[in-house]
Design a protein around this motif. Structure first.
Motif, PDB file in Angstrom:
ATOM      1  N   GLU A  55       1.054  -1.139   0.220  1.00 47.43           N
ATOM      2  CA  GLU A  55       0.521   0.159   0.004  1.00 47.43           C
ATOM      3  C   GLU A  55       0.823   1.499  -0.395  1.00 47.43           C
ATOM      4  N   ARG A  56       2.504   1.768  -0.205  1.00 47.18           N
ATOM      5  CA  ARG A  56       2.797   2.465   0.212  1.00 47.18           C
ATOM      6  C   ARG A  56       2.603   3.034  -1.093  1.00 47.18           C
ATOM      7  N   LYS A  57       3.263   4.927  -1.511  1.00 46.94           N
ATOM      8  CA  LYS A  57       3.472   5.034  -2.337  1.00 46.94           C
ATOM      9  C   LYS A  57       4.874   4.897  -3.523  1.00 46.94           C
ATOM     10  N   GLU A  58       5.422   5.003  -2.704  1.00 51.74           N
ATOM     11  CA  GLU A  58       6.878   4.883  -3.417  1.00 51.74           C
ATOM     12  C   GLU A  58       7.336   3.910  -4.152  1.00 51.74           C
ATOM     13  N   LEU A  59       8.162   4.085  -5.339  1.00 46.90           N
ATOM     14  CA  LEU A  59       8.572   3.296  -7.020  1.00 46.90           C
ATOM     15  C   LEU A  59       9.597   2.582  -6.085  1.00 46.90           C
ATOM     16  N   VAL A  60       9.183   1.041  -6.139  1.00 48.90           N
ATOM     17  CA  VAL A  60      10.623   0.158  -5.933  1.00 48.90           C
ATOM     18  C   VAL A  60      10.309  -0.504  -7.626  1.00 48.90           C
ATOM     19  N   TYR A  61      11.584  -0.685  -7.701  1.00 51.26           N
ATOM     20  CA  TYR A  61      12.162  -1.360  -8.470  1.00 51.26           C
ATOM     21  C   TYR A  61      13.131  -2.666  -8.335  1.00 51.26           C
ATOM     22  N   CYS A  62      13.188  -3.472  -9.052  1.00 49.42           N
ATOM     23  CA  CYS A  62      14.470  -4.574  -8.556  1.00 49.42           C
ATOM     24  C   CYS A  62      16.126  -3.850  -8.839  1.00 49.42           C
ATOM     25  N   GLU A  63      16.433  -5.029  -8.641  1.00 49.90           N
ATOM     26  CA  GLU A  63      17.909  -4.669  -8.878  1.00 49.90           C
ATOM     27  C   GLU A  63      18.224  -4.029 -10.086  1.00 49.90           C
ATOM     28  N   GLN A  64      17.617  -4.577 -11.547  1.00 46.55           N
ATOM     29  CA  GLN A  64      18.006  -4.127 -12.891  1.00 46.55           C
ATOM     30  C   GLN A  64      17.447  -2.755 -12.989  1.00 46.55           C
ATOM     31  N   CYS A  65      16.085  -3.220 -12.925  1.00 46.75           N
ATOM     32  CA  CYS A  65      15.862  -1.288 -13.802  1.00 46.75           C
ATOM     33  C   CYS A  65      16.692  -0.695 -12.332  1.00 46.75           C
ATOM     34  N   TYR A  66      16.797  -0.381 -11.213  1.00 44.13           N
ATOM     35  CA  TYR A  66      17.225   0.469 -10.636  1.00 44.13           C
ATOM     36  C   TYR A  66      18.494   0.935 -10.898  1.00 44.13           C
ATOM     37  N   GLN A  67      19.856  -0.018 -11.595  1.00 43.06           N
ATOM     38  CA  GLN A  67      20.760   0.026 -11.955  1.00 43.06           C
ATOM     39  C   GLN A  67      20.671   1.083 -13.025  1.00 43.06           C
ATOM     40  N   LYS A  68      19.420   0.892 -14.259  1.00 42.37           N
ATOM     41  CA  LYS A  68      19.985   1.309 -15.334  1.00 42.37           C
ATOM     42  C   LYS A  68      19.022   2.089 -14.519  1.00 42.37           C
ATOM     43  N   GLU A  69      18.570   3.007 -14.079  1.00 42.15           N
ATOM     44  CA  GLU A  69      17.628   4.276 -14.415  1.00 42.15           C
ATOM     45  C   GLU A  69      18.356   5.100 -13.423  1.00 42.15           C
ATOM     46  N   VAL A  70      19.251   4.809 -11.965  1.00 41.13           N
ATOM     47  CA  VAL A  70      19.793   5.684 -10.790  1.00 41.13           C
ATOM     48  C   VAL A  70      21.198   6.070 -12.123  1.00 41.13           C
ATOM     49  N   TYR A  71      22.145   4.910 -12.276  1.00 41.68           N
ATOM     50  CA  TYR A  71      23.626   4.927 -12.718  1.00 41.68           C
ATOM     51  C   TYR A  71      23.569   5.235 -14.542  1.00 41.68           C
TER      52      TYR A  71
END
Length: 360
Positions: A344-360
């Motif tokens: 029920e939380r509002k944060e966007l929670v990504y898997c490791e692979q998607c997070y790495q592509k988005e942030v790095y």
């Protein structure tokens, strides 16, 4: 939850940051204010670049508006993807804040640990289950603060290099003891009474059989015998319960002590709980030296507010929320994981692979 940071204030989940204020999930940043998810940046305010001169002028103004800054930061955090966990080099493991761990299940805040189940706050733990603070411990079950100890069960506050203990407290370098308190360099003791090896083994087996018949064996000491009320312990920090909930469960609650505002200089009243608290001289000097506003909350309310920023020590099964078209998947990413972010939380929670592509 920061590492390698210097000269910084109000950070969370940041690494190697210098002279940063109000930052979340930043790495290698210098002179950044109110930023989220930046890597190796400097002179940014709310993720926007500034010249060094404009940066200093702007943050001097913002530092006088901490509540406004915090609100803007929280809005920016919600737009920024979150890693499903803060694990680093955690192989075949589930939980949060696991670093260089292997085969750790539903565990939290462990470093360099192997085969730990439902454990937290440990370093180099091995083959442990349901234990807290098993630093360099091995074969521990239902233990609290038993560092460098081997084969210990249902015990607490055991000094290093103790072995084969059951239901012991405050023992020092003791071996083969059952139900003992404050033993030191002892062996083959039950309830602090000395026995021969043969007598010890026979009596221990008899006690265990009796405890099993009553359903007590392998259970940690009950909360009812704790010398502290529930809300006086760390349990309240991680599993908070109201006074009414505690009373319904038959657990003790201690009313907060009141402090009169007439008890000397530097006494303030908490803006949240109305409880009086006092600044010590060194604390005030620290705030002034680092240009920090004096807190309006008492120490307990500040502590509770900091802990509230951390996720609970509980896991939910979730699916990655990434819908980016350039992350190697069509539509929403199908990767599933266990995470401390509830559905029920509002944060966007990504898997490791998607997070790495988005942030790095």
């Amino acid at each position: 939850d920061c590492d390698g940071c210097y000269g910084s204030s109000y950070l969370q989940n940041c690494r190697q940051c210098t002279d940063c204020w109000y930052a979340y999930d930043c790495r290698g940043c210098t002179n950044c204010f109110g930023c989220v998810g930046l890597r190796n940046k400097q002179y940014h305010i709310f993720n926007e670049p500034y010249s060094p001169e404009d940066y200093q002028r702007k943050i001097s103004e913002l530092k006088t508006k901490p509540q406004e800054v915090q609100q803007r930061l929280e809005k920016l955090i919600l737009k920024h993807p979150r890693r499903f966990s803060m694990n680093l080099n955690a192989e075949n493991s589930s939980g949060d804040f696991l670093t260089n761990c292997v085969d750790c299940v539903e565990s939290f805040d462990l470093l360099e640990s192997v085969n730990a189940s439902h454990c937290c706050l440990g370093l180099k733990s091995q083959d442990c289950s349901r234990s807290i603070g098993a630093t360099a411990g091995e074969l521990q079950y239902e233990c609290v603060a038993a560092p460098e100890d081997y084969h210990v069960a249902c015990s607490a506050l055991i000094w290093p290099r103790s072995t084969n203990l059951d239901y012991c407290l405050f023992s020092r370098t003791s071996n083969d003891c059952f139900g003992c308190v404050a033993q030191r360099n002892n062996q083959y003791c039950i309830l602090n009474k000395q026995y021969s090896k043969n007598e010890y083994e026979q009596l221990r087996a008899k006690i265990i059989a009796d405890m099993k018949a009553r359903g007590e064996y392998s259970q940690f000491f009950p909360m009812e015998i704790s010398p502290y009320a529930y809300n006086e312990t760390a349990a309240q920090d991680y599993y908070p319960l109201t006074k009414e909930q505690l009373q319904q469960q038959g657990l003790r609650y201690k009313e907060p002590e009141s402090i009169s505002t007439s008890q000397g200089d530097n006494v303030q009243k908490c803006s949240q709980c109305d409880r009086a608290f006092k600044f010590v001289t060194a604390e005030l000097a620290f705030y002034r030296q680092h240009h920090l506003a004096e807190p309006k909350l008492c120490h307990n309310c500040r502590h509770t507010a900091r802990l509230a920023k951390r996720n609970p020590r509980q896991l939910w099964q979730r699916q990655c929320m990434c819908t980016q078209t350039d992350h190697g998947h069509h539509g929403r990413c199908g990767t599933e994981f266990s995470t401390t972010y509830s559905p029920e939380r509002k944060e966007l929670v990504y898997c490791e692979q998607c997070y790495q592509k988005e942030v790095y």
